[in-house]
Design a protein around this motif. Structure first.
Motif, short mmCIF file in Angstrom:
data_model
loop_
_atom_site.label_atom_id
_atom_site.label_comp_id
_atom_site.label_asym_id
_atom_site.label_seq_id
_atom_site.Cartn_x
_atom_site.Cartn_y
_atom_site.Cartn_z
N ALA A 82 14.26 56.50 38.45
CA ALA A 82 12.98 56.73 37.76
C ALA A 82 12.12 55.48 37.96
CB ALA A 82 13.20 57.01 36.28
N TYR A 83 11.08 55.61 38.78
CA TYR A 83 10.20 54.49 39.09
C TYR A 83 8.78 54.80 38.60
CZ TYR A 83 13.98 53.76 42.51
OH TYR A 83 15.19 53.60 43.11
N ALA B 52 26.50 54.39 34.36
CA ALA B 52 25.86 53.08 34.36
C ALA B 52 24.35 53.25 34.32
CB ALA B 52 26.26 52.29 35.60
N TYR B 53 23.71 52.42 33.49
CA TYR B 53 22.25 52.40 33.42
C TYR B 53 21.77 51.01 33.84
CZ TYR B 53 17.62 51.66 31.46
OH TYR B 53 16.30 51.32 31.31
N ARG B 54 20.75 50.96 34.69
CA ARG B 54 20.22 49.69 35.17
C ARG B 54 18.71 49.67 35.10
NH1 ARG B 54 24.04 51.60 38.27
NH2 ARG B 54 26.03 50.50 38.33
N SER B 55 18.19 48.51 34.72
CA SER B 55 16.75 48.30 34.67
C SER B 55 16.42 47.03 35.45
CB SER B 55 16.27 48.18 33.22
OG SER B 55 14.88 47.91 33.17
N VAL C 117 11.42 50.06 36.91
CA VAL C 117 12.33 50.51 37.97
C VAL C 117 13.69 50.69 37.32
CG1 VAL C 117 13.40 49.95 40.18
CG2 VAL C 117 11.03 49.29 39.75
N GLN C 118 14.11 51.93 37.14
CA GLN C 118 15.33 52.23 36.41
C GLN C 118 16.21 53.19 37.20
OE1 GLN C 118 14.48 52.77 31.94
NE2 GLN C 118 12.51 53.27 32.88
N LEU D 241 19.23 44.23 34.50
CA LEU D 241 20.08 44.30 33.31
C LEU D 241 20.78 45.66 33.33
CD1 LEU D 241 17.66 42.82 30.63
CD2 LEU D 241 19.55 41.65 31.78
N SER D 242 22.06 45.68 33.00
CA SER D 242 22.85 46.91 33.13
C SER D 242 23.76 47.11 31.94
CB SER D 242 23.71 46.86 34.41
OG SER D 242 22.98 46.47 35.53
N CYS D 243 24.14 48.36 31.73
CA CYS D 243 25.19 48.67 30.75
C CYS D 243 26.08 49.76 31.34
CB CYS D 243 24.60 49.10 29.41
SG CYS D 243 23.56 50.56 29.45
N TYR D 244 27.37 49.72 30.96
CA TYR D 244 28.37 50.60 31.56
C TYR D 244 29.25 51.24 30.49
CZ TYR D 244 27.27 47.39 35.40
OH TYR D 244 26.62 46.61 36.32
#
Length: 312
Positions: free
Chosen positions: A112-113, A60-63, A83-84, A301-304
């Motif tokens: 990763a900020y 999962a990636y989130r921003s 902010v990721q 916002l996220s993607c999985y």
């Protein structure tokens, strides 16, 4: 950016569409923060694969794009900041009997900020430097039991219990924080059913921390929390299934001096699942935070991408 409950629930992860003939949804749940953990209680009417393991591998990636204040207003993160988080979760469930399921979820979180960092109670703070780190998140151990078998649209009812172990780091440089810092107990129930190509599931749970964080609470701590999730799925054809999940929470965390703070959030996650075979499936999803009932929480916002595999 709050503790799922799944806190996980819990989570997590997750917010899904069931995998057609694979029915691969045994370890999904509510998500509430950058470290997403699922609630094993979801999909308790799918326990038909006795003495088999279900392996779930999720990325999962989130921003983060904003922060809700205590009045529910959304404020964007500082200009030229980011902010990721990137999380890989390993989940393993064992179908002991047609009614009993055990599972574990182990997340690895990379943060990763730049120019800002998440803080406690849904806030974002300015930073002059960048911060990058990765580490193990809080482990989730869960057991689920199908108490009442369903019949088509008549729901199957299940119960689940779980614990979140403080295996994630709760101190250090901003990006090094990956956990709540305290043990959390969980309990809840689910209802699942299907009618033709349409399927649904709903989950309601409660998470209670066993103690309070030492020092400042991390962004993974929400105190006593009620979590809820609802998923609606539709079988498009023998291999494709579409679905949408709504997951949210409402938490009450203690503050110094004996007062407390209320936190809540809601996330919407549409997803598509492709079944390669009855034992293998891949799910793709996106998530966003519409707000409405969000207070003292982050918006993202996220993607999985999730892969399911049954193992004898």
């Amino acid at each position: 950016m709050r503790r799922l409950v799944s806190g996980l629930a819990l989570a997590c992860a997750v917010s899904v569409a069931w995998a057609g003939p694979a029915s691969a949804c045994g370890t999904c749940g509510c998500s509430v923060n950058l470290s997403e953990v699922g609630a094993l209680g979801s999909g308790t009417n799918l326990y038909q694969r006795t003495s088999r393991f279900l392996l779930q591998q999720d990325v999962a990636y989130r921003s983060v794009n904003g922060s809700f204040n205590d009045g529910g207003a959304l404020r964007g993160i500082p200009v030229d900041s980011s902010v990721q988080a990137l999380q890989a979760t390993f989940g393993l469930a064992y179908y002991a009997t047609p009614e009993l399921l055990f599972g574990i979820q182990a997340p690895v979180v990379g943060n990763a900020y730049s120019g800002a960092a998440p803080s406690s109670f849904g806030t974002v703070e300015l930073r002059e430097a960048t911060s990058q780190a990765a580490g193990l998140g809080d482990l989730a151990l869960q057991v689920a039991y199908r108490a009442i078998a369903g019949d088509g649209p008549i729901p199957a009812l299940g119960l689940w219990l779980g614990v979140l172990a403080p295996s994630g780091r709760a101190t250090g440089v901003d990006a090094e924080v990956t956990g709540a810092g305290v043990w959390n107990g969980q309990a809840g129930f689910t209802a699942t059913g299907a009618s033709g190509d349409l399927s649904y599931e709903a989950s309601l749970g409660y998470q209670r921390p066993f103690g309070t964080p030492s020092g400042v609470a991390t962004n993974f701590f929400i105190g006593d929390a009620v979590v809820a999730q609802g998923t609606l799925g539709y079988q498009l054809d023998p291999v494709w299934k579409a679905g949408v999940t709504l997951s949210g929470y409402r938490g009450l965390a203690p503050l110094s001096g004996g007062s407390s703070i209320t936190m809540s959030n809601l996330k919407v996650i549409p997803a598509l699942t492709y079944a390669f075979s009855p034992d293998h499936a891949l799910r793709l999803g996106v998530g966003f935070t519409p707000g409405y009932v969000a207070y003292n929480a982050l918006s993202d916002l996220s993607c999985y991408v999730t892969f399911f595999q049954y193992i004898d």
